[in-house]
Design an enzyme around this catalytic site. Structure first.
Site, PDB file in Angstrom:
ATOM      1  N   HIS A  97      -3.770  -5.622  -9.499  1.00 14.49           N
ATOM      2  CA  HIS A  97      -5.402  -4.765  -9.118  1.00 14.49           C
ATOM      3  C   HIS A  97      -6.260  -5.079  -9.228  1.00 14.49           C
ATOM      4  O   HIS A  97      -6.497  -6.433 -10.317  1.00 14.49           O
ATOM      5  CB  HIS A  97      -4.652  -3.353 -10.185  1.00 14.49           C
ATOM      6  CG  HIS A  97      -6.075  -2.792  -9.453  1.00 14.49           C
ATOM      7  ND1 HIS A  97      -5.630  -1.524  -8.163  1.00 14.49           N
ATOM      8  CD2 HIS A  97      -6.815  -2.101 -10.396  1.00 14.49           C
ATOM      9  CE1 HIS A  97      -6.546  -0.540  -8.730  1.00 14.49           C
ATOM     10  NE2 HIS A  97      -7.156  -1.228  -9.653  1.00 14.49           N
ATOM     11  N   LEU A 146       5.767   3.973  -4.890  1.00 11.82           N
ATOM     12  CA  LEU A 146       7.106   3.718  -5.425  1.00 11.82           C
ATOM     13  C   LEU A 146       7.364   4.906  -6.550  1.00 11.82           C
ATOM     14  O   LEU A 146       6.600   5.147  -6.912  1.00 11.82           O
ATOM     15  CB  LEU A 146       7.645   2.365  -5.321  1.00 11.82           C
ATOM     16  CG  LEU A 146       7.530   1.284  -4.876  1.00 11.82           C
ATOM     17  CD1 LEU A 146       7.459  -0.246  -5.444  1.00 11.82           C
ATOM     18  CD2 LEU A 146       8.305   1.050  -3.879  1.00 11.82           C
ATOM     19  N   MET A 193       0.393  -1.506   0.140  1.00 12.61           N
ATOM     20  CA  MET A 193       0.397   0.145  -0.239  1.00 12.61           C
ATOM     21  C   MET A 193       0.964   1.045   0.050  1.00 12.61           C
ATOM     22  O   MET A 193       0.521   2.400   0.577  1.00 12.61           O
ATOM     23  CB  MET A 193      -1.222   0.000   0.664  1.00 12.61           C
ATOM     24  CG  MET A 193      -2.365  -1.532   1.340  1.00 12.61           C
ATOM     25  SD  MET A 193      -2.990  -0.902  -0.168  1.00 12.61           S
ATOM     26  CE  MET A 193      -4.195  -0.098  -0.110  1.00 12.61           C
ATOM     27  N   ARG A 194       1.857   0.992  -1.008  1.00  9.84           N
ATOM     28  CA  ARG A 194       2.681   2.255  -0.539  1.00  9.84           C
ATOM     29  C   ARG A 194       3.403   2.591  -2.099  1.00  9.84           C
ATOM     30  O   ARG A 194       3.145   1.918  -3.264  1.00  9.84           O
ATOM     31  CB  ARG A 194       4.081   2.596   0.275  1.00  9.84           C
ATOM     32  CG  ARG A 194       4.055   2.006   1.171  1.00  9.84           C
ATOM     33  CD  ARG A 194       3.495   2.794   2.477  1.00  9.84           C
ATOM     34  NE  ARG A 194       4.285   4.458   2.438  1.00  9.84           N
ATOM     35  CZ  ARG A 194       3.925   5.736   2.869  1.00  9.84           C
ATOM     36  NH1 ARG A 194       2.568   5.205   3.716  1.00  9.84           N
ATOM     37  NH2 ARG A 194       3.964   6.348   2.519  1.00  9.84           N
ATOM     38  N   ALA A 240      -9.994 -15.251  -8.250  1.00  7.82           N
ATOM     39  CA  ALA A 240      -9.299 -15.135  -9.974  1.00  7.82           C
ATOM     40  C   ALA A 240      -8.026 -14.232  -9.314  1.00  7.82           C
ATOM     41  O   ALA A 240      -7.118 -14.808 -10.753  1.00  7.82           O
ATOM     42  CB  ALA A 240     -10.796 -13.679 -10.281  1.00  7.82           C
ATOM     43  N   GLU A 241      -7.932 -13.674  -8.484  1.00  7.51           N
ATOM     44  CA  GLU A 241      -6.423 -13.395  -8.213  1.00  7.51           C
ATOM     45  C   GLU A 241      -5.645 -14.243  -7.975  1.00  7.51           C
ATOM     46  O   GLU A 241      -4.024 -14.202  -8.280  1.00  7.51           O
ATOM     47  CB  GLU A 241      -6.458 -12.157  -7.447  1.00  7.51           C
ATOM     48  CG  GLU A 241      -7.224 -10.518  -7.608  1.00  7.51           C
ATOM     49  CD  GLU A 241      -6.868  -9.556  -6.412  1.00  7.51           C
ATOM     50  OE1 GLU A 241      -5.792  -9.941  -5.723  1.00  7.51           O
ATOM     51  OE2 GLU A 241      -8.152  -9.027  -6.505  1.00  7.51           O
ATOM     52  N   ASP A 256      -1.419   2.540 -10.589  1.00 10.90           N
ATOM     53  CA  ASP A 256      -2.096   1.372 -11.375  1.00 10.90           C
ATOM     54  C   ASP A 256      -2.460   1.572 -12.832  1.00 10.90           C
ATOM     55  O   ASP A 256      -3.161   1.324 -13.851  1.00 10.90           O
ATOM     56  CB  ASP A 256      -3.817   1.759 -11.065  1.00 10.90           C
ATOM     57  CG  ASP A 256      -3.566   0.741  -9.820  1.00 10.90           C
ATOM     58  OD1 ASP A 256      -3.219   0.258  -9.036  1.00 10.90           O
ATOM     59  OD2 ASP A 256      -3.752   1.528  -8.538  1.00 10.90           O
TER      60      ASP A 256
HETATM   61  C1  GRF Z   1      -5.751  -7.353  -3.395  1.00 11.86           C
HETATM   62  O1  GRF Z   1      -7.406  -7.258  -3.718  1.00 11.86           O
HETATM   63  C2  GRF Z   1      -5.145  -6.298  -4.243  1.00 11.86           C
HETATM   64  O2  GRF Z   1      -5.680  -6.994  -5.994  1.00 11.86           O
HETATM   65  C3  GRF Z   1      -4.921  -5.218  -4.295  1.00 11.86           C
HETATM   66  O3  GRF Z   1      -4.905  -5.949  -2.423  1.00 11.86           O
HETATM   67  C4  GRF Z   1      -5.368  -6.917  -2.265  1.00 11.86           C
HETATM   68  C5  GRF Z   1      -4.912  -7.714  -1.588  1.00 11.86           C
HETATM   69  O4  GRF Z   1      -5.323  -8.592  -1.011  1.00 11.86           O
HETATM   70  N1  GRF Z   1      -3.632  -4.694  -4.548  1.00 11.86           N
HETATM   71  P1  GRF Z   1      -4.034 -10.180   0.113  1.00 11.86           P
HETATM   72  O5  GRF Z   1      -2.872  -9.332   1.027  1.00 11.86           O
HETATM   73  O6  GRF Z   1      -3.308 -10.854  -1.341  1.00 11.86           O
HETATM   74  O7  GRF Z   1      -4.879 -10.786   0.739  1.00 11.86           O
END
Ligand code: GRF
Length: 233
Positions: free
Chosen positions: A111, A95, A92-93, A175-176, A147
């Site tokens: 993302h 860069l 969450m930073r 999906a991620e 992004d």
């Molecule tokens: C995910 O939704 C990712 O796409 C976003 O932050 C979230 C991180 O989730 N960038 P996790 O820490 O991997 O569970």
């Protein structure tokens, strides 16, 4: 197994980190995680890494005078670990440009939207509010703008009528966990190359198809997916 040396940067839960840990545990997976860095000491993902026997480091941005000093500390740790690819996974930073340039095409992010739609935060709530029928996630090479950058893999999911942001986020997260290990595999196998700021994927047969949401009720067996009966050569 051994292979491309990954460093994963996290700030929290670490479920995408876990998906990468699980992928790397598979015999035929061409990458290994050599370091997990968090900017928060209490990130849940750090425990996941420790449980898997992976080296961890907390680099707290609050301990540094400015962004450049923080970025330099991260950069030094990555070099020490001889990382070949840096994976942002809920980091969450932002860069800085110099860091991003130093790691150009060796720095990727996941993302929770189909970029370039819904950049930034609260993507799932905004997708529900906008009434889109399809959303998903994107794994992309990182560029200086937030992004932004060449897209490696996208995965699409339906947005259902009774979804709230949490329900959609849970579906996208599944999906991620497929998309991130796939993107890393494609890079590790040398199949994903940036050409003119687009990613060319080598050696994967494309499949054509249509995803309809809602499914067509007039179809004999309604399905979200209507694949054409052919793969392109
Ligand atoms: C995910 O939704 C990712 O796409 C976003 O932050 C979230 C991180 O989730 N960038 P996790 O820490 O991997 O569970």
């Amino acid at each position: 197994m051994a292979g491309l040396r990954l460093a994963v940067l996290i700030s929290g839960r670490g479920s995408n980190l876990q998906a990468l840990i699980d992928a790397c545990a598979r015999e035929d997976y061409p990458a290994e995680i050599v370091l997990v860095i968090s900017n928060k000491a209490d990130a849940q993902g750090l425990q996941r890494a420790r449980d898997a026997g992976i080296a961890t480091l907390t680099i707290n941005h609050k301990d540094y005078a400015d962004r450049k000093a923080f970025d330099d500390a991260v950069d030094a740790a990555l070099k020490d670990a001889k990382a070949g690819l840096v994976c942002l996974a809920g980091f969450m930073r932002l860069l800085g440009e110099a860091f991003v340039e130093r790691w150009r095409d060796r720095l990727i992010n996941i993302h929770p939207s189909l970029l370039p739609a819904f950049k930034g935060l609260a993507t799932q709530a905004r997708a529900v509010d906008a009434g889109v029928r399809v959303s998903g996630c994107t794994v992309h090479f990182v560029r200086a703008a937030m992004d932004d950058g060449p897209i490696i893999v996208q995965a699409a999911v339906p947005v259902l009528a009774d979804d709230d942001a949490d329900a959609l986020a849970a579906r996208i997260l599944k999906a991620e966990h497929k998309a991130y290990p796939l993107a890393v595999r494609l890079i590790a196998e040398g199949r994903a190359r940036v050409v003119n700021e687009r990613v060319v994927i080598d050696g994967v047969k494309p499949i054509e198809g249509v995803m309809l949401n809602p499914p067509d009720p007039a179809a004999k067996r309604p399905s979200l997916f209507e694949f054409f009966e052919r793969q392109r050569d």
